[in-house]
Write a protein that holds these residues in place. Structure first.
Motif, short mmCIF file in Angstrom:
data_model
loop_
_atom_site.label_atom_id
_atom_site.label_comp_id
_atom_site.label_asym_id
_atom_site.label_seq_id
_atom_site.Cartn_x
_atom_site.Cartn_y
_atom_site.Cartn_z
N GLY A 321 0.82 -1.21 0.00
CA GLY A 321 0.00 0.00 0.00
C GLY A 321 0.85 1.25 0.00
O GLY A 321 0.51 2.27 -0.61
N GLY A 322 2.01 1.21 0.69
CA GLY A 322 2.96 2.31 0.64
C GLY A 322 3.52 2.48 -0.76
O GLY A 322 3.69 3.60 -1.26
N ARG A 323 3.80 1.35 -1.42
CA ARG A 323 4.24 1.40 -2.82
C ARG A 323 3.17 2.07 -3.68
O ARG A 323 3.47 2.90 -4.55
CB ARG A 323 4.52 -0.02 -3.34
N GLY A 324 1.91 1.71 -3.43
CA GLY A 324 0.82 2.33 -4.18
C GLY A 324 0.74 3.83 -3.97
O GLY A 324 0.44 4.59 -4.90
N ILE A 325 1.02 4.28 -2.75
CA ILE A 325 0.99 5.71 -2.45
C ILE A 325 2.01 6.46 -3.29
O ILE A 325 1.70 7.47 -3.95
CB ILE A 325 1.24 5.95 -0.96
N TYR A 326 3.27 6.00 -3.28
CA TYR A 326 4.30 6.72 -4.03
C TYR A 326 3.96 6.76 -5.52
O TYR A 326 4.20 7.76 -6.20
CB TYR A 326 5.66 6.06 -3.82
N SER A 327 3.38 5.67 -6.04
CA SER A 327 3.00 5.64 -7.45
C SER A 327 1.86 6.60 -7.75
O SER A 327 1.90 7.37 -8.72
CB SER A 327 2.61 4.20 -7.84
N LEU A 328 0.82 6.58 -6.89
CA LEU A 328 -0.34 7.46 -7.12
C LEU A 328 0.03 8.93 -6.97
O LEU A 328 -0.43 9.77 -7.75
CB LEU A 328 -1.46 7.11 -6.15
N LEU A 329 0.83 9.26 -5.97
CA LEU A 329 1.22 10.65 -5.79
C LEU A 329 1.95 11.17 -7.02
O LEU A 329 1.73 12.31 -7.45
CB LEU A 329 2.14 10.79 -4.56
N PRO A 333 -0.18 14.22 -8.83
CA PRO A 333 0.41 15.09 -7.79
C PRO A 333 -0.45 16.28 -7.41
O PRO A 333 -0.20 16.91 -6.37
CB PRO A 333 1.73 15.54 -8.43
N GLU A 334 -1.47 16.57 -8.21
CA GLU A 334 -2.32 17.72 -7.94
C GLU A 334 -3.55 17.36 -7.11
O GLU A 334 -4.32 18.25 -6.71
CB GLU A 334 -2.77 18.35 -9.26
N VAL A 335 -3.75 16.09 -6.80
CA VAL A 335 -5.00 15.63 -6.20
C VAL A 335 -4.93 15.53 -4.67
O VAL A 335 -5.86 15.95 -3.97
CB VAL A 335 -5.41 14.27 -6.80
N PHE A 336 -3.84 14.99 -4.14
CA PHE A 336 -3.81 14.59 -2.73
C PHE A 336 -3.15 15.64 -1.85
O PHE A 336 -2.16 16.27 -2.23
CB PHE A 336 -3.12 13.24 -2.59
N ALA A 337 -3.70 15.81 -0.64
CA ALA A 337 -3.21 16.83 0.29
C ALA A 337 -2.05 16.34 1.13
O ALA A 337 -1.21 17.13 1.56
CB ALA A 337 -4.35 17.30 1.19
N ALA A 338 -1.98 15.04 1.42
CA ALA A 338 -0.93 14.49 2.27
C ALA A 338 -0.99 12.97 2.23
O ALA A 338 -1.99 12.40 1.76
CB ALA A 338 -1.07 14.99 3.71
N ILE A 354 6.73 15.11 -6.55
CA ILE A 354 5.92 15.15 -5.32
C ILE A 354 6.60 15.93 -4.20
O ILE A 354 6.22 15.78 -3.04
CB ILE A 354 5.56 13.72 -4.85
N THR A 355 7.56 16.75 -4.51
CA THR A 355 8.28 17.49 -3.46
C THR A 355 7.38 18.44 -2.69
O THR A 355 7.69 18.82 -1.56
CB THR A 355 9.44 18.28 -4.07
N HIS A 356 6.23 18.82 -3.27
CA HIS A 356 5.34 19.78 -2.63
C HIS A 356 4.32 19.12 -1.70
O HIS A 356 3.60 19.82 -0.99
CB HIS A 356 4.57 20.56 -3.70
N ILE A 357 4.24 17.78 -1.70
CA ILE A 357 3.18 17.08 -0.96
C ILE A 357 3.67 16.72 0.45
O ILE A 357 4.71 16.08 0.60
CB ILE A 357 2.75 15.80 -1.70
N PRO A 358 2.93 17.10 1.49
CA PRO A 358 3.29 16.69 2.85
C PRO A 358 3.24 15.16 3.01
O PRO A 358 2.24 14.53 2.65
CB PRO A 358 2.24 17.37 3.72
N ILE A 359 4.30 14.60 3.51
CA ILE A 359 4.42 13.15 3.70
C ILE A 359 5.04 12.89 5.06
O ILE A 359 5.99 13.56 5.45
CB ILE A 359 5.31 12.52 2.61
N TRP A 360 4.46 11.93 5.79
CA TRP A 360 5.13 11.42 7.00
C TRP A 360 5.30 9.92 6.78
O TRP A 360 4.37 9.13 6.86
CB TRP A 360 4.31 11.69 8.25
#
Length: 464
Positions: A321-329, A333-338, A354-360
């Motif tokens: 699922g983490g792999r899916g996140i990096y691929s989707l972002l 890149p314009e869709v997700f807030a974090a 994806i440098t502009h997207i907040p990620i933890w």
């Protein structure tokens, strides 16, 4: 607020789920001995049993467990200060033709079919809660698929319950009651649904809807949308284990979190046979799966345009699922807030998008399944991805600590990392867990992630 029972889910998927079943003889015995209110014989005595339900719980580290049995009586139970000894009840479970005992830890009265977590539990009511030891080897409620638990539990009172003065309150008897239903708090509040995309590919999903929206669907209040992406072990056709195998979607739907951050929670499940056409052989990057997921999200947002805050769409996922996140972002890149990717891996060449997207992000240093640096299938792990983000201009705040710290200390470390990030104006945070400190298995680094109020509070403050 239970929208669908587990019995309904199992019935709907009976043709697709290969799991051991309780024998016909066992089921017949269950029907003969289970007390009910509507037409079937009830227990003899002054306070007959009406029904018996299993209480299950999705736990952070041990997945889905049967943690108690709730016995409902016809009348309020007046213990008059008595304590019910655990030895007064005998609990046995039969699954796959195997019968074994469960360990009773405490028994108390309650007004509803729910566990009381207080040190001195219980309140007047018409139910007895028989708590069971979660460390029992047969405590689990699922394997790859949910276990067939309907009428699988037998509960018999083997000793009288008396007041301190010796007067009988509940008499022991020769008959056992079998469970009528299975109750899983929070999970039962997710509706079971499916979506077929424009190419004809179907994704099952579960949906949690905030209480305010349910009370007033005409409201113009906008809620965040949390999309949870399960790991590879939850690929199945049951539309259940993406909720119960890991405590990910459930944590966003818990009453205490919904009181703080009411939100829609969308939890899709990748079906069998397992798609493996993705660029690195994974599931959420499979072309068919990813196209259907993107279309599902777009369709849901469009259909709920009045009530979904399009500036607060969050991606949460573990392992594949983490792999899916990096691929989707990278693709949207314009869709997700974090995003909260745990123990994931990805394509370092796409990090500049994806440098502009907040990620933890977080990952165990000694993860053997998705190596911390090397990742999987030729694509690097979280450590390397965070370096790639830094190279392309993102500030990354890093912290490392043990993954088995008590919750308060764990959250204090997270709070300190967040202060560091804010001081340096960084919106990318990366937590590493020291080798040898992730319980059960080093890959399971997410056990504390979704119990961490600091991280979840941070997520809900993010806006596009």
């Amino acid at each position: 607020m239970r929208s669908i029972s587990r019995r309904t889910v199992l019935a709907a998927t009976a043709g697709a789920v290969a799991a051991p079943t309780v024998s016909t003889a066992t089921a017949a015995a269950a029907d003969a001995t289970t007390a009910s209110y509507a037409g079937r014989p009830a227990d003899s005595g002054p306070n007959p049993v009406l029904r018996t339900d299993l209480l299950t719980q999705v736990t952070p580290r041990n997945n889905w467990l049967v943690t108690a049995v709730a016995i409902q009586y016809a009348h309020r139970i007046d213990l008059r200060g008595a304590t019910v000894p655990p030895t007064a009840f005998q609990v046995r479970v039969t699954v796959g033709g195997q019968t074994a005992s469960r360990t009773v830890t405490r028994v108390y009265s309650n007004a509803s079919a729910e566990v009381d977590d207080r040190s001195h539990p219980g309140r007047p009511g018409d139910r007895l809660i028989v708590e069971l030891d979660p460390s029992d080897s047969n405590a689990r409620a699922s394997g790859t698929d949910p276990l067939p638990l309907d009428r699988a539990y037998s509960v018999r009172q083997v000793a009288d319950v008396r007041t301190p003065e010796g007067e009988p309150v509940l008499k022991a008897g020769p008959f056992a009651n079998r469970n009528d239903d299975v109750i899983t708090p929070v999970v039962d509040d997710f509706a079971a649904r499916s979506f077929t995309d424009s190419a004809g590919f179907e994704l099952d999903f579960r949906l949690f809807q905030p209480a305010g929206f349910i009370r007033n669907p005409e409201t113009r209040r906008r809620y965040p949308l949390v999309i949870t992406l399960h790991g590879g072990g939850e690929v199945a056709d049951n539309n259940m284990t993406q909720l119960t195998s890991n405590r990910i979607a459930v944590t966003f739907a818990k009453p205490e979190r919904q009181r703080r951050n009411p939100a829609f929670v969308l939890s899709p499940q990748i079906p069998l046979p397992r798609p493996m056409d993705g660029p690195d052989g994974t599931d959420w990057t499979d072309a068919k799966v990813q196209a259907a997921l993107i279309e599902l999200i777009d369709t849901f947002v469009r259909e709920h345009s009045r009530n979904v805050d399009i500036d607060r769409l969050y991606l949460v996922g573990l392992s594949s699922g983490g792999r899916g996140i990096y691929s989707l972002l990278a693709k949207r890149p314009e869709v997700f807030a974090a995003a909260l990717p745990t123990a994931g891996w990805g394509d370092a060449a796409t990090m500049d998008r994806i440098t502009h997207i907040p990620i933890w992000a977080d990952h165990s240093v000694d993860d053997p399944v998705v190596p911390y640096r090397e990742g999987r299938f030729g694509n690097p792990g979280t450590w390397t991805l965070m370096n790639a983000l830094e190279t392309t201009g993102a500030r990354v705040s890093r912290g490392e600590w043990a993954n088995d710290l008590p919750k308060a200390e764990f959250e204090a470390r997270s709070r300190a990392l967040l202060r560091q990030a804010r001081a340096t104006r960084s919106h990318v945070l990366f937590t590493s867990y020291t080798a040898g400190t992730t319980p059960v298995n080093p890959h399971l680094s997410w056990a504390q992630t979704y119990e961490n109020d600091v991280v979840l509070d941070w997520l809900f403050t993010q806006s596009r």
